[in-house]
Design a protein around this motif. Structure first.
Motif, PDB file in Angstrom:
ATOM      1  N   TRP A  46       0.841  -1.199   0.000  1.00 51.41           N
ATOM      2  CA  TRP A  46       0.000   0.000   0.000  1.00 51.41           C
ATOM      3  C   TRP A  46       0.875   1.247   0.000  1.00 51.41           C
ATOM      4  CZ3 TRP A  46      -5.172  -0.965  -0.227  1.00 51.41           C
ATOM      5  CH2 TRP A  46      -5.588  -2.250   0.145  1.00 51.41           C
ATOM      6  N   LYS A  47       0.471   2.255  -0.770  1.00 50.44           N
ATOM      7  CA  LYS A  47       1.156   3.551  -0.755  1.00 50.44           C
ATOM      8  C   LYS A  47       0.256   4.534  -0.021  1.00 50.44           C
ATOM      9  CE  LYS A  47       1.367   6.608  -4.178  1.00 50.44           C
ATOM     10  NZ  LYS A  47       1.692   7.260  -5.454  1.00 50.44           N
ATOM     11  N   VAL A  48       0.832   5.195   0.963  1.00 56.30           N
ATOM     12  CA  VAL A  48       0.100   6.175   1.767  1.00 56.30           C
ATOM     13  C   VAL A  48       0.634   7.559   1.413  1.00 56.30           C
ATOM     14  CG1 VAL A  48      -0.444   6.951   4.114  1.00 56.30           C
ATOM     15  CG2 VAL A  48      -0.190   4.499   3.621  1.00 56.30           C
ATOM     16  N   THR A  49      -0.278   8.475   1.099  1.00 58.93           N
ATOM     17  CA  THR A  49       0.088   9.854   0.793  1.00 58.93           C
ATOM     18  C   THR A  49      -0.551  10.765   1.830  1.00 58.93           C
ATOM     19  OG1 THR A  49       0.155   9.333  -1.569  1.00 58.93           O
ATOM     20  CG2 THR A  49       0.056  11.665  -0.972  1.00 58.93           C
ATOM     21  N   VAL A  50       0.278  11.554   2.493  1.00 62.27           N
ATOM     22  CA  VAL A  50      -0.182  12.504   3.501  1.00 62.27           C
ATOM     23  C   VAL A  50      -0.041  13.899   2.901  1.00 62.27           C
ATOM     24  CG1 VAL A  50       0.154  13.347   5.856  1.00 62.27           C
ATOM     25  CG2 VAL A  50       0.632  10.946   5.312  1.00 62.27           C
ATOM     26  N   ILE A  51      -1.137  14.676   2.904  1.00 60.30           N
ATOM     27  CA  ILE A  51      -1.159  15.994   2.269  1.00 60.30           C
ATOM     28  C   ILE A  51      -1.527  17.064   3.296  1.00 60.30           C
ATOM     29  CG2 ILE A  51      -2.191  17.401   0.436  1.00 60.30           C
ATOM     30  CD1 ILE A  51      -3.087  14.688  -0.847  1.00 60.30           C
ATOM     31  N   ASN A  52      -0.745  18.138   3.317  1.00 59.46           N
ATOM     32  CA  ASN A  52      -1.064  19.294   4.150  1.00 59.46           C
ATOM     33  C   ASN A  52      -1.893  20.261   3.304  1.00 59.46           C
ATOM     34  OD1 ASN A  52      -1.197  21.480   5.852  1.00 59.46           O
ATOM     35  ND2 ASN A  52       0.952  22.022   5.686  1.00 59.46           N
TER      36      ASN A  52
END
Length: 124
Positions: A46-52
């Motif tokens: 799984w690829k997790v992307t965290v965005i501000n």
């Protein structure tokens, strides 16, 4: 006296408005997860992307990770377990509109933002 009172009220309102422009909270951290199409040790990656999504940098971003148990540990420079939470990118600032990504293999896990601090360099 009335003149001074008007300007005081205007100043107070402007102060409140400008403080609100940079009132970032961890609620403005969005997290998306998607399959990469790979498998590691028989487990889905799984690829997790965290965005501000805030207009200010946020640092010391922590995510919930109680029960998170990937097949292989995630690079601690990207996600550092600290009890029931994990520190993102060593606590460094996630720029306004910036992203951080990491991948893991294992059962799907729903990460949620727990806390962050607004970078004091934000002058909005």
């Amino acid at each position: 006296m009335e003149f001074a009172l008007k300007y005081f009220v205007i100043f107070l309102l402007l102060s409140m408005v400008t403080q609100g422009l940079c009132g970032c909270t961890f609620d403005e951290i969005e997290i998306g997860t998607e399959r990469t199409g790979k498998e590691i040790s028989g487990q889905t990656e799984w690829k997790v992307t965290v965005i501000n999504t805030c207009t200010c940098p946020q640092k010391n971003v922590t995510l919930s990770c109680s029960g998170f148990s990937p097949v292989n540990p995630v690079d601690s420079g990207l996600l550092l377990p600290q009890g029931n939470t994990c520190l993102l990118i060593k606590g460094e600032a996630l720029s306004a509109g910036g992203t951080a990504e990491f991948a893991y293999a294992g059962e799907p896990y729903i990460f949620k933002p727990v806390s962050s601090t607004v970078d004091p360099s934000c002058n909005h």
